[in-house]
Design an enzyme around this catalytic site. Structure first.
Site, mmCIF file in Angstrom:
data_model
loop_
_atom_site.group_PDB
_atom_site.id
_atom_site.type_symbol
_atom_site.label_atom_id
_atom_site.label_comp_id
_atom_site.label_asym_id
_atom_site.label_seq_id
_atom_site.Cartn_x
_atom_site.Cartn_y
_atom_site.Cartn_z
ATOM 1 N N HIS A 94 64.956 -12.792 44.571
ATOM 2 C CA HIS A 94 65.652 -14.088 44.652
ATOM 3 C C HIS A 94 66.880 -14.155 43.752
ATOM 4 O O HIS A 94 67.695 -15.069 43.881
ATOM 5 C CB HIS A 94 64.685 -15.243 44.391
ATOM 6 C CG HIS A 94 64.369 -15.509 42.955
ATOM 7 N ND1 HIS A 94 63.875 -16.718 42.531
ATOM 8 C CD2 HIS A 94 64.450 -14.720 41.838
ATOM 9 C CE1 HIS A 94 63.679 -16.676 41.217
ATOM 10 N NE2 HIS A 94 64.018 -15.482 40.785
ATOM 11 N N ASP A 116 62.637 -1.441 33.988
ATOM 12 C CA ASP A 116 63.624 -2.508 33.811
ATOM 13 C C ASP A 116 64.794 -1.941 33.009
ATOM 14 O O ASP A 116 64.768 -0.784 32.594
ATOM 15 C CB ASP A 116 62.990 -3.703 33.076
ATOM 16 C CG ASP A 116 63.627 -5.039 33.461
ATOM 17 O OD1 ASP A 116 64.867 -5.073 33.638
ATOM 18 O OD2 ASP A 116 62.904 -6.039 33.581
ATOM 19 N N GLY A 121 66.104 1.758 33.364
ATOM 20 C CA GLY A 121 66.982 2.212 34.436
ATOM 21 C C GLY A 121 67.573 1.053 35.199
ATOM 22 O O GLY A 121 67.474 -0.105 34.783
ATOM 23 N N ASP A 122 68.159 1.364 36.327
ATOM 24 C CA ASP A 122 68.890 0.396 37.145
ATOM 25 C C ASP A 122 68.323 0.459 38.560
ATOM 26 O O ASP A 122 68.478 1.454 39.264
ATOM 27 C CB ASP A 122 70.377 0.762 37.143
ATOM 28 C CG ASP A 122 71.228 -0.175 37.987
ATOM 29 O OD1 ASP A 122 70.666 -1.066 38.656
ATOM 30 O OD2 ASP A 122 72.463 -0.008 37.989
ATOM 31 N N PHE A 123 67.646 -0.605 38.990
ATOM 32 C CA PHE A 123 67.014 -0.554 40.315
ATOM 33 C C PHE A 123 68.018 -0.581 41.456
ATOM 34 O O PHE A 123 67.647 -0.415 42.616
ATOM 35 C CB PHE A 123 65.932 -1.625 40.494
ATOM 36 C CG PHE A 123 66.294 -3.042 40.123
ATOM 37 C CD1 PHE A 123 67.495 -3.624 40.513
ATOM 38 C CD2 PHE A 123 65.399 -3.808 39.399
ATOM 39 C CE1 PHE A 123 67.803 -4.928 40.195
ATOM 40 C CE2 PHE A 123 65.698 -5.130 39.064
ATOM 41 C CZ PHE A 123 66.899 -5.687 39.466
#
Length: 338
Positions: free
Chosen positions: A243, A197, A223-225
């Site tokens: 969502h 996350d 991190g950055d998904f």
């Protein structure tokens, strides 16, 4: 209930939510405890006036959260126990977050979002919801706690719905404080895990994993998904992530999971699955969540066909959809590499 009664109840729904918010902010359930107390005593402990406190407590009784045994004397009803922050099933942070002015404000512009498709939150606050959270540490912590409380039922139900024992390592993508993964790891001692996350999302994870005795079996990766997900797991899990985002960004997240997936690996999605046609039963909360996604973050709830299309665009095939009755309205969607 007549049609008129139904409409009046719906219109008063916002007032009911603010009544529950006041109960949390005034610590009503904590002050009453497991006994029966006069409203005047509760008011004194809360630093409030007796007459308005009596009116608040009677309103909470009318909503089913308290019980009035004689005039002005109250006890906590079973549903009201969920407002005790000391209980493991507490929903106090959930209440605080979803009655938070920053959330409610964008709803005032729902009609504008319907007309334009624009995210009302961005217009009102001049930034997107998650950037706003990053600039508000206290609000971010409340959001994390609310998501943890909202995940507790799913964390208890998920290990019974899927055989995690076939896998070695699972990465929870957007896993927040690790509540969901902790439930899985506790049920499958041979499994190791990764919570992935943002740094803000992981803020409460070290303490949560320590409390569950999972520090040695679960690592944290910030991190950055939208850029990538960590490699090295044979199972990728995400709850209430897709969502939050429009289709193109949801596909990006899934593509990164697909890129990291080894042969035989799986991607598991935990989300509500809307029926093709709205039924007459149910409380409509999933459809309200859908509108909340519209006004606050720009995402949406989806049907099975919607999820199939997302998976296909990401190089995945949706193989099964399993409702989780113990964690309604969530379903477990399993997908594999195409």
């Amino acid at each position: 209930m007549t049609d008129r009664d139904l409409l009046v109840r719906l219109v008063f729904g916002g007032m009911a939510a603010q009544t529950v918010r006041a109960a949390v902010r005034l610590r009503i359930v904590e002050l009453i405890g497991d006994t029966t107390r006069p409203a005047a005593d509760v008011a004194a402990d809360a630093g409030a006036e007796p007459q308005p406190m009596t009116r608040l407590l009677r309103a909470l009784a009318g909503l089913g959260l308290l019980r009035e045994h004689s005039f002005g004397t109250f006890a906590v009803a079973p549903a009201g126990l969920l407002l005790d922050p000391g209980r493991p099933d507490s929903l106090t942070s959930f209440v605080r977050m979803f009655t938070e002015p920053a959330i409610i404000r964008a709803w005032e512009y729902l009609d504008d979002s319907v007309r334009t498709g624009d995210v009302a939150f961005d217009t009102v606050f001049g930034t997107d919801f998650f950037s706003h959270l990053a600039l508000q540490p206290e609000l971010s912590a409340e959001f994390n706690a609310a998501m943890s409380q909202a995940t507790a039922e799913t964390a208890a139900a998920l290990p019974h719905a899927f055989d995690f024992g076939r896998f070695g390592t699972v990465t929870d993508v957007g896993g927040g404080d690790g509540t969901l993964l902790a439930g899985v790891l506790a049920a499958f001692p041979g499994l190791t895990g990764v919570v992935y996350d943002t740094s803000e999302g992981l803020a409460q994870a070290p303490e949560n994993l320590r409390r569950h005795g999972l520090t040695e079996r679960c690592s944290l990766v910030a991190g950055d998904f939208f850029r990538s997900v960590p490699e090295g797991s044979d199972l990728y899990l995400m709850k209430s992530i897709l969502h939050d985002w429009p289709d193109d960004r949801a596909v990006t997240i899934l593509r990164h999971c697909r890129a990291a997936l080894p042969p035989g690996g799986r991607v598991l999605i935990l989300e509500p699955v809307l029926p093709e046609v709205v039924g007459a039963d149910g409380d409509g909360s999933t459809y309200l969540s859908d509108l909340n996604m519209l006004v606050n973050v720009g995402g949406r709830e989806r049907t099975r066909e919607d999820f199939e299309e997302l998976c296909e665009a990401a190089g995945l095939s949706l193989t099964s959809v399993t409702p989780l009755p113990e964690a309604e309205p969530f379903s477990l969607l399993e997908s594999v590499a195409r």
